[in-house]
Design an enzyme around this catalytic site. Sequence first.
Site, PDB file in Angstrom:
ATOM      1  N   ARG A  16     -46.480 -10.090  61.732  1.00 29.84           N
ATOM      2  CA  ARG A  16     -46.457 -10.168  63.152  1.00 29.84           C
ATOM      3  C   ARG A  16     -47.232 -11.552  63.474  1.00 29.84           C
ATOM      4  NH1 ARG A  16     -43.298  -6.517  65.325  1.00 29.84           N
ATOM      5  NH2 ARG A  16     -43.801  -4.428  64.739  1.00 29.84           N
ATOM      6  N   GLU A  34     -45.792  -1.578  69.316  1.00 30.55           N
ATOM      7  CA  GLU A  34     -45.198  -2.294  68.202  1.00 30.55           C
ATOM      8  C   GLU A  34     -46.343  -2.115  67.167  1.00 30.55           C
ATOM      9  OE1 GLU A  34     -44.422  -6.462  69.294  1.00 30.55           O
ATOM     10  OE2 GLU A  34     -42.255  -5.899  69.454  1.00 30.55           O
ATOM     11  N   GLN A  48     -56.417   5.583  70.056  1.00 31.46           N
ATOM     12  CA  GLN A  48     -55.856   4.700  71.234  1.00 31.46           C
ATOM     13  C   GLN A  48     -56.468   5.342  72.506  1.00 31.46           C
ATOM     14  OE1 GLN A  48     -51.841   3.782  71.339  1.00 31.46           O
ATOM     15  NE2 GLN A  48     -51.942   2.589  73.225  1.00 31.46           N
ATOM     16  N   ARG A 107     -46.262   1.023  64.939  1.00 39.22           N
ATOM     17  CA  ARG A 107     -45.181   1.234  64.033  1.00 39.22           C
ATOM     18  C   ARG A 107     -45.542   0.994  62.677  1.00 39.22           C
ATOM     19  NH1 ARG A 107     -40.412  -2.377  66.524  1.00 39.22           N
ATOM     20  NH2 ARG A 107     -39.383  -1.627  64.578  1.00 39.22           N
ATOM     21  N   HIS A 108     -46.593   0.202  62.398  1.00 41.29           N
ATOM     22  CA  HIS A 108     -47.011   0.160  61.184  1.00 41.29           C
ATOM     23  C   HIS A 108     -48.006   1.242  60.508  1.00 41.29           C
ATOM     24  CE1 HIS A 108     -46.183  -4.468  60.961  1.00 41.29           C
ATOM     25  NE2 HIS A 108     -46.393  -4.252  62.249  1.00 41.29           N
ATOM     26  N   SER A 125     -56.389   7.269  75.827  1.00 43.29           N
ATOM     27  CA  SER A 125     -55.669   8.077  76.282  1.00 43.29           C
ATOM     28  C   SER A 125     -55.308   8.155  77.813  1.00 43.29           C
ATOM     29  CB  SER A 125     -56.114   9.759  75.917  1.00 43.29           C
ATOM     30  OG  SER A 125     -55.282  10.684  76.447  1.00 43.29           O
ATOM     31  N   ASN A 174     -56.267  -0.712  54.810  1.00 45.02           N
ATOM     32  CA  ASN A 174     -56.679  -1.360  53.578  1.00 45.02           C
ATOM     33  C   ASN A 174     -56.340  -2.849  53.727  1.00 45.02           C
ATOM     34  OD1 ASN A 174     -54.284  -1.554  52.077  1.00 45.02           O
ATOM     35  ND2 ASN A 174     -54.506   0.702  52.077  1.00 45.02           N
ATOM     36  N   ARG A 217     -53.814  10.432  79.143  1.00 44.47           N
ATOM     37  CA  ARG A 217     -54.036  11.852  79.817  1.00 44.47           C
ATOM     38  C   ARG A 217     -55.334  12.217  80.229  1.00 44.47           C
ATOM     39  NH1 ARG A 217     -52.672  16.196  75.906  1.00 44.47           N
ATOM     40  NH2 ARG A 217     -52.223  17.629  77.665  1.00 44.47           N
ATOM     41  N   HIS A 242     -49.755  -7.214  55.091  1.00 43.40           N
ATOM     42  CA  HIS A 242     -48.252  -7.150  55.599  1.00 43.40           C
ATOM     43  C   HIS A 242     -48.362  -7.108  56.793  1.00 43.40           C
ATOM     44  CE1 HIS A 242     -44.334  -5.563  55.307  1.00 43.40           C
ATOM     45  NE2 HIS A 242     -44.874  -4.667  56.570  1.00 43.40           N
TER      46      HIS A 242
END
Length: 250
Positions: free
Chosen positions: A200, A93, A104, A96-97, A106, A189, A108, A195
Amino acid sequence: MAASVGPLSSTVEGAWVCHISNAVTPEVNRPASNWETHDEWVDYSGMVFCATVPNGIVYVRRDGHPVWCGNSVIEHAVASFYIKGISRACSHEIVRHRHFSYSQRSTRYVDESDCNFIVPDCIADDPEAMRIFAEAVTKAQEAYRQLYELLREKFAHVEDRTLRRKLARQAARMVLPNATETALVMTGNFRAWRHFIRMRASEHADVEIRKVAVKVLKELQKVAPAVFGDFQIRQLPDGTEAAEPGYLWE
């Protein structure tokens, strides 16, 4: 500060140009006949108001003096947060911004054989729900371990050990649940942060991401109260917190 919007002239005389520093102190340049002799710092600790208009420019008056300004000023201030102890469901979620930059953990490169899982409060406080949850994630984690060992043998012919591990992990990770713990660095920023918090930290947002948004808000209110001070945090009936902005200008 009162604001009015009207037609823009092709020339501007006696306008004020404001630059906001990282110390939230406006630098005001008031031109007259000589630009160089009218530079001064104005101490100001009150609220900063901004309005959104189609052309991005607002004509306002401050203490009777005309000021040209745009609501892009807070886009020059940036904040980065290291967010850990969240689930993959929450991170899905967050990313998505699109106006943020992310780095993040990983799956892998990192072995998830002993990863942690994030338990929703509504499951943690219900013994039967917790039993079902624990059983499901335990089976998923064991399946991951077995697949990883099997695939590592399958890719034994790959000479590069790092690549061999990545090939095994990227396939084995497919059985890991959304509850898998992750961490990320999130940079944006102040306008993007406003926002994000407005969306959220709302009581209508998912509980986990709402907790993240409220924690971020509390930290930003410490360092930039002029930008985030209008948000009001309140406690909900379930004991969690939500926040609402006083001004919708981002």
